[in-house]
Scaffold this motif. Structure first.
Motif: not given
Length: 305
Positions: A79, A83, A207
């Motif tokens: 991620d 992030d 997400r």
């Protein structure tokens, strides 16, 4: 905390005057509290409480802390690009550049081998559950986290596997209703976290599973799960198996503390809208801490007096 007014820098856990080294923060030690569920059988199976089993449970918790940290590192590696666009997660060690990718992968390899090694020392069955936990979470990190509903169910399954591992470590049989309670409680926390993501208007670039959620769906889902949890807890504390195991028909008297804790977390989720960090809430909210302590004390008194 994890939210801030626009324009303010948001620090991740571990930041501040007592900031931990980046390599340590990568392991997310503040999340290790989740592995306390591995030790739950010592409370739920009082006849098996002994110094020998306490040592076994301590090693079991250590194994899952190492495996969980491996999952966190791999997840942060996967991620790292998303992030960097997140208001809080951009300060994570890999996303911020504080820990290099090769070093992160080396740390993950060490924690994985150590976690499985401790598991094998306990028993092949325990190691098997630990390996299943790691494999499921690996699949989560590499794609299943992008599938709405399935993502929160996998999180809940992780807690059930922790509980199963604890029972294997001390050689007891897991009860169906206690497993249902653990799974539903974990599902509630996962749904509350997704609601926080929706409230904060995180996009699907961060997400992808958020495309399958909105506030109405999550609020309804939370209500359904909590209703099922309360019913399951009542059945667990009053069924004949539990009465015989604990030697008391009065465990239902702990229900007010369970209800108080649930209502407080629901208040944090729906009223205060800050349910994005379940671990931080459980470790810092005085009402939640008080509810858990009162439940544990009342449970112990009913069983041992």
């Amino acid at each position: 905390m994890l939210s801030a007014l626009a324009g303010m820098r948001v620090a991740e856990p571990g930041a501040g005057p007592l900031r931990l080294p980046a390599a340590v923060r990568l392991l997310r030690p503040h999340h290790w509290v989740k592995n306390a569920i591995v030790a739950a059988p010592l409370l739920l199976y009082p006849a098996d409480l002994s110094l020998a089993n306490l040592r076994l449970i301590m090693m079991a918790v250590l194994s899952f802390c190492l495996l969980a940290s491996t999952v966190y590192v791999i997840n942060d590696v996967c991620d790292r690009h998303a992030d960097r666009a997140h208001p809080v997660k951009r300060f994570r060690p890999i996303a911020s550049g504080a820990v290099s990718l090769p070093l992160a992968l080396a740390i993950a390899a060490v924690t994985l081998l150590a976690g499985l090694g401790v598991g094998l020392w306990l028993s092949p069955g325990f190691a098997g559950v630990g390996a299943a936990y790691f494999a499921i979470n690996l699949a989560y990190s590499f794609g299943l986290k992008n599938v709405s509903i399935l993502d929160v169910m996998i999180i809940a399954l992780g807690f059930v596997l922790r509980m199963v591992a604890g029972t294997i470590a001390i050689g007891v049989t897991a009860g169906v209703w206690v497993m249902i309670c653990v799974g539903l409680a974990a599902l509630f926390l996962a749904l509350a976290k997704r609601r926080d993501d929706v409230v904060r208007a995180l996009d699907t670039g961060h997400r992808k599973s958020l495309a399958g959620y909105n506030k109405l769906f999550l609020d309804t889902s939370i209500a359904v799960v909590l209703g099922a949890l309360l019913v399951a807890y009542v059945i667990y504390t009053t069924n004949q198996t539990a009465v015989e195991r604990f030697g008391t028909p009065d465990l239902y008297l702990t229900m007010p503390f369970v209800l108080a804790g649930i209502l407080r977390y629901l208040q944090i989720t729906l009223v205060e809208e800050r349910s994005g960090a379940p671990t931080v809430i459980l470790l810092t909210d005085r009402f939640m801490i008080g509810s858990v302590l009162c439940w544990a004390i009342s449970f112990a008194l009913l069983v041992h007096l």
